[in-house]
Design a protein around this motif. Structure first.
Motif: not given
Length: 316
Positions: A111-112, A114-116, A119, A303-304
């Motif tokens: 998930q991290e 994906w978010d990163s 962005q 992470t983002a």
């Protein structure tokens, strides 16, 4: 220096090519965007790499349907990165295959990541609203496995750490063709933010030992013929070494991340500045090389927020 990631401003549509690299074997490429592979067996089709969204995966499916109407039975994912896996649902495959290690990385950081990545590189997530969630394999393996698409055997193997700890290559022995994922790139920067610099060269040697006739790389054009294969492997090796070696020297004398950044620019800009996604990869590559040179074997999770903090430190 730019105030945002280079990839955030990259909104140019890329030209898709679909090249046959062996009998019933195809490379779906898009000018440095993530590639996919197609393996047509007697009874069904295997896809290598699923793209970042179902909408983008449908572009691969359109190419498949231009050459065969056989059902897509398998999707193989060479590693866990979002731009490679989140489109898997579009294929409707019976089996989605990852290495055990790659699956564990989805658990740990999927998930991290994906978010990163969303962005950093929004264009690669066209149709992101169609993603149903993290992609989970139905089948995992340790070391190696074989899949039979009728009489055609496909060998799926881990042959060393490189782009990630869970990298997989796919070899089709009847044509001596390999799909390498991001272990090998052609005229495209290697993304090393989750990589293992000190292992990468040996993993490339392990690919060389196959003496393959063609490679579908992770990014860049299809590599047909031993000269093209060897050239791309050696340019990948040069990119990885040219990134890590100057950082290791900076780290050995206690230098800063910013000093490592300048050292890599001096080493790599003259050779690789025109490579696809070069500016996008550079800060993440430097940060990971700096960690590895200081003894951090397991890549820290991006992470983002970590992305932004790292970028701010390099601009400061």
């Amino acid at each position: 220096m730019a105030t945002k990631f280079a990839s955030q401003g990259d909104m140019t549509e890329k030209k898709i090519t679909f090249d046959e690299i062996g009998d019933g074997l195809y490379a779906f490429t898009a000018e440095g965007d993530p590639n996919s592979g197609v393996i047509i067996g007697d009874e069904s089709v295997m896809i290598v790499e699923a793209q970042a969204t179902p909408r983008l995966a449908n572009k691969v499916i359109d190419c498949v349907r231009s050459v065969t109407d056989k059902p897509i039975s398998h999707v193989v994912l060479t590693h866990y990165h979002a731009v490679r896996v989140l489109g898997a649902s579009a294929f409707g495959a019976e089996q989605v295959i990852m290495s055990d290690i790659a699956r564990s990385m989805v658990v740990e950081r999927g998930q991290e990541d994906w978010d990163s990545e969303f962005q950093r590189f929004p264009r690669l997530f066209e149709g992101h609203e169609s993603i149903p969630g993290l992609t989970w394999p139905t089948t995992t393996f340790s070391d190696s496995m074989s899949v039979y698409l009728g009489n055609r055997r496909v060998d799926i193997k881990q042959i060393g750490r490189a782009h990630t700890a869970g990298d997989t290559v796919i070899h089709v022995p009847d044509q001596n063709v390999m799909f390498t994922g991001d272990i090998v790139e052609d005229h495209s920067a290697c993304y090393c933010g989750d990589g293992h610099f000190n292992d990468w060269g040996q993993t490339l040697d392990n690919i060389l030992a196959y003496d393959v006739d063609a490679i579908a790389p992770g990014r860049g054009g299809a590599l047909v013929g031993k000269d093209a294969v060897n050239r791309a492997i050696e340019s990948t090796r040069d990119f990885v070494d040219s990134t890590y070696q100057p950082v290791a020297k900076v780290a050995a004398r206690g230098g800063s991340l910013k000093e490592a950044w300048h050292a890599v620019r001096e080493s790599c800009d003259p050779k690789f500045a025109d490579y696809a996604i070069y500016e996008h990869c550079l800060p993440f590559n430097v940060a990971r090389a700096y960690d590895e040179a200081r003894g951090i074997d397991t890549p820290r999770i991006w992470t983002a927020q970590r992305d932004l903090d790292m970028w701010a430190a390099l601009q400061g």
